[in-house]
Design an enzyme around this catalytic site. Sequence first.
Site, PDB file in Angstrom:
ATOM      1  N   ASP A   1      46.352  42.679  39.117  1.00  0.00           N
ATOM      2  CA  ASP A   1      45.916  42.610  37.727  1.00  0.00           C
ATOM      3  C   ASP A   1      46.806  41.629  36.963  1.00  0.00           C
ATOM      4  O   ASP A   1      48.010  41.853  36.829  1.00  0.00           O
ATOM      5  CB  ASP A   1      45.995  44.005  37.113  1.00  0.00           C
TER       6      ASP A   1
ATOM      7  N   THR B   1      41.860  38.336  32.548  1.00  0.00           N
ATOM      8  CA  THR B   1      43.188  37.798  32.231  1.00  0.00           C
ATOM      9  C   THR B   1      43.579  36.701  33.214  1.00  0.00           C
ATOM     10  O   THR B   1      44.088  35.663  32.809  1.00  0.00           O
ATOM     11  CB  THR B   1      44.259  38.892  32.255  1.00  0.00           C
TER      12      THR B   1
END
Length: 536
Positions: free
Chosen positions: A58, A91
């Site tokens: 992530d 992101t």
Amino acid sequence: MAGLIVNPGTQRTTGKDALSMNIAAANAVASIIKTTLGPKGMDKMMVNVMGDITLTNDGATILQEMEIENPTAKMVVEVAKTQETMAGDGTTSAVVVAGSLLEKTEELMDMGVHPSIIVKGYNMAAEKALQTLKDYAIEFPKNDRESLEKAAMTCITGKASEIARDVLVKMCVDAVYAIETDGEVNVDENITVIKEVGGSIDDTELIEGIVLSKEALHPEMPLNVKDAKIALIDTDLTFSKTSTKSRLIIDSAEQLLDFQEREKADLRADAQKIIDSGATVVFCSKNIDDYAVHYLKEANVFATRRLNDDDMRMLSRSTGGRLIRNVSEITSDDLGYAEVVEQVNVNEEKTYVKGFKDVKNMTILIRGGTEHVTNSVERVFDDALHVVQTVYKDGTIVAGGGASEVEVSQALRTYAASVQGREQLAINAFADAVEEIPRTIADNCGFDAINTILKLRAARGSVKYAGVDIETGEAANMLERNIVDPLRVKTQAIKSAVELCTMILRVDDMLKAREKAMMDVAPEHNIHNYDATGMM
Ligand code: ADP
Ligand code: MG
């Protein structure tokens, strides 16, 4: 001379050097993140100073754990954060596009294109890109469950085990539908994700209401309260509440007894006040003394203590109860309401609070064999819930797997050809930067990125939604494969990239103060530096 106007310890870099340094730092960050992009992206293992390990791909988490110091690199981290708040996902993509655009910026500067021309060209490109995305996006009605599931699935792919995926996707969409009120959803306010190590991912549950990791303070308290009238006590229910602040001088045994009796009476009165208000459940943020527990139990009140502030606030919002700081003033008006408060055993005792009047709350209780598993599932939920929310609110998706990026970059190249002047170069650079997404996805799958890009471009004529087939490296229709991303994830990434480059292009002078610790610890270095700046 620099040395004359700035602190001699200050490091100064100007012009093209300042830009190069900034870009190098930003690129260092982007290149670390890059290998995690897409369903076949790798994970990063991060170990902090305490030795705690985080395994993740992530982007936001990696950047947060990296403890970046460099000012420009920090601006890249900001891009990721903005992406997270504005779009809830993407992101890594945002950082990759921004990093790539910065790289192109340096090339343009090397070619002698003036920063103001570059900025102008980028803004023209961004406008065109956003319009292209809007035209390319697919709109659907709000209640189209299938689209929400597809977007959640794309977001989860590569981040959760194959078997768990369907269950998690369904849970996310169910949760969002369950909290919907008048067409609005707010996953941050109304969905809580909690973790419990033990069991397997399959045991992860979606529970209506709020789940507290708490149990009744006494086994004889009622463990299932219907039509609960809830007192939210935000103070201690103990003896000597004042003893830490005031001093009492006791010089005889009678006095002590007397004092204790008075304290007991006070506490009893407090408990009675709560009981008299009509409360059948007490949630206390602080401590409740056994003596008070006894009274509450006798009155058939369910009570638990030491709830954290977040839980107290959420309970207040959901049940409509007021946080009570002064127990002697409690009235029935202060109480909150829930249809049921019950204690349930899930690995360990938990308290479920459900059935509120106006608010709909859902809790996802993540289960997993180890903390690493539950933590990574938590991150997956965080992304997927926000993706579902975004798609639910906007009702627009685009084909994933690099399809929308190829569409945008091709549109930009056509557009660039129609632009006179050097802005054309900037627009073409922008096209290349956006294409970095399919390039990186292909790269991370082990394919030759150039070949894949050429195939995608060629396929566009016949397949509108051509993206990277992660098994073959060929072009495939992403819509048919149900690979879709929220439109907002893509538009935000483009906006952030332009903002970052504009900001960095405006910098032509970098003045960096020397680290304070060094100045303090090693004064001799200062003196040396002082001489070196030519101020003898
Ligand atoms: P981000 O942080 O940018 O969301 P991810 O690692 O989640 O990074 O990767 C997202 C990208 O992966 C998106 O472009 C998405 O369309 C793409 N993607 C996800 N699943 C697939 C798939 N099965 N095939 C091709 N591309 C996919
Ligand atoms: Mg993602």
